[in-house]
Write a protein that holds these residues in place. Structure first.
Motif, PDB file in Angstrom:
ATOM      1  N   CYS A   1      -6.996   5.362 -33.414  1.00  0.00           N
ATOM      2  CA  CYS A   1      -7.711   6.624 -33.190  1.00  0.00           C
ATOM      3  C   CYS A   1      -6.724   7.772 -33.406  1.00  0.00           C
ATOM      4  O   CYS A   1      -5.511   7.577 -33.319  1.00  0.00           O
TER       5      CYS A   1
ATOM      6  N   HIS B   1      -6.637   2.277 -27.535  1.00  0.00           N
ATOM      7  CA  HIS B   1      -7.757   2.196 -26.584  1.00  0.00           C
ATOM      8  C   HIS B   1      -9.034   1.617 -27.192  1.00  0.00           C
ATOM      9  O   HIS B   1      -9.893   1.166 -26.458  1.00  0.00           O
ATOM     10  N   GLU B   2      -9.150   1.618 -28.524  1.00  0.00           N
ATOM     11  CA  GLU B   2     -10.375   1.067 -29.119  1.00  0.00           C
ATOM     12  C   GLU B   2     -10.169  -0.436 -29.264  1.00  0.00           C
ATOM     13  O   GLU B   2      -9.253  -0.874 -29.966  1.00  0.00           O
TER      14      GLU B   2
ATOM     15  N   GLU C   1     -16.602   2.354 -30.058  1.00  0.00           N
ATOM     16  CA  GLU C   1     -16.136   3.431 -29.177  1.00  0.00           C
ATOM     17  C   GLU C   1     -16.138   4.778 -29.914  1.00  0.00           C
ATOM     18  O   GLU C   1     -16.807   5.719 -29.489  1.00  0.00           O
TER      19      GLU C   1
HETATM   20 ZN   LIG Z   1     -10.549   6.911 -29.763  1.00  0.00          ZN
END
Ligand SMILES: [Zn+2]
Ligand SMILES: [Zn+2]
Length: 346
Positions: free
Chosen positions: A42, A67-68, A152
């Motif tokens: 990201c 985080h994804e 996400e």
């Molecule tokens: Zn993200």
């Protein structure tokens, strides 16, 4: 679970990150441990990697990036009932407190005490990752595994386009980065009539076309306002999804909206932005909507339906699939802009 795992860690402040061996993390009573099957990069990860001002103010090293994520549950905490070992899950990345005004009034996604996976906690660019039970999303078996982590950012795109109530409307997507590109597909699936995309990067323009853009304008070469009016019978678009965070793009986009229209803003300007409130907002009765994250879990249900019913194909947006070891290459691609979603697999 005992043992070691490999992880992409921001070991110290400054540029870059390192792939090192760390302990497999321990879970608390309300958490699950997953064996990571795929992650995606990201813009946030890129900011942490390159260590911009924002990262410097938020990130405490050492910390695992990312985080994804999608993965298989391998361990569950003693209070966990939502999910069991063996389930294939993705993760919401906003970690709400569950007790504040927002959490108790259906707005967990903007919790006053919000923590974000991979920003305030160790992330997912690793063999294993810890996910809060409240953030678990059990994947539908029909979802292609390579799309699972991309749900996400897809949620960001859905939440932004949802705000514009776009069926039957003309829409401008301002900025075709990965989420802007996803937003093109979402606007199409939601029934927007004409989708105009403003994007200077040729590589991303081509993907926007594949995602369903009707008209693509390079704002560095063409007069965007003129081109948009031309494409909309002189009226302007009903709705703008501002994905770029670029102050000039934002100002120009405001001029592209018809009187009475609206704009949702997802892209972060890195500094304060000056706009002509009197002429471009108040006198035109423009509605401005800030969007952050995605609704827990309304947006995820919409993502699932769009993918399951094949109303949306993410294939054009997934431009690279790399191994976790190749994270530096992934970050170089992010820098070049000649990519959309980059998958990293441990
Ligand atoms: Zn993200
Ligand atoms: Zn809260």
């Amino acid at each position: 679970m005992k043992g070691k795992m490999k992880a992409v860690v921001k070991t110290k402040p400054g540029y870059g990150a390192e792939l090192i061996e760390v302990d497999i993390p321990k879970i608390g009573p309300n958490q699950v441990l997953i064996k990571v099957t795929s992650t995606s990069i990201c813009g946030t990860d890129y900011h942490i990697y390159t260590w911009n001002k924002w990262a410097e103010s938020v990130i405490k090293t050492p910390q695992i990036l990312g985080h994804e994520v999608a993965g298989i549950v391998v361990e569950v905490g003693e209070n966990v009932s939502k999910v069991k070992v063996g389930d294939f899950i993705s993760a919401e990345t906003h970690i709400p407190c569950g007790r504040c005004y927002q959490c108790e009034t259906d707005k967990q996604h903007v919790c006053a005490e919000m923590k974000i996976l991979g920003v305030h906690t160790d992330g997912v660019f690793a063999d294993y990752a810890v996910i809060e039970e409240v953030d678990v999303w059990i994947n539908d078996p029909s979802i292609p595994p390579e799309f699972a982590s991309v749900q996400e950012p897809l949620g960001n795109a859905i939440d932004t386009i949802y705000a514009g109530n776009v069926a039957g409307k003309n829409v401008l997507i301002s900025g075709a980065g990965p989420i802007g590109l996803l937003a093109v597909g979402v606007a199409k699936a939601f029934g927007a009539t004409k989708i105009v995309v403003s994007e200077p990067n040729k590589y991303r323009q081509d993907i926007a076309k594949k995602m369903g853009a009707d008209e693509i304008i390079d704002p560095t070469k063409e007069d965007l306002e003129y081109a948009v009016k031309n494409a909309t019978d002189g009226i302007g678009v009903d709705f703008v999804a501002e994905m770029s965070g670029h102050p000039v793009a934002l100002n120009t986009a405001l001029k592209c909206i018809c009187t009475g229209g609206s704009m949702a803003l997802l892209g972060f300007p890195s500094d304060k932005v000056s706009i002509d409130l009197t002429n471009d907002v108040i006198l035109k009765e423009i509605t401005l909507i800030g969007v952050t994250g995605r609704k827990m879990f309304k947006t995820w249900y919409i993502a699932k339906r769009l993918l399951k019913e094949k109303r949306l194909d993410l294939t054009p947006v997934i431009t690279h699939q790399l191994s976790l070891e190749e994270f530096d290459k992934g970050m170089e691609l992010m820098k070049s802009g000649n990519c959309a979603k980059i998958i990293l697999k441990p």
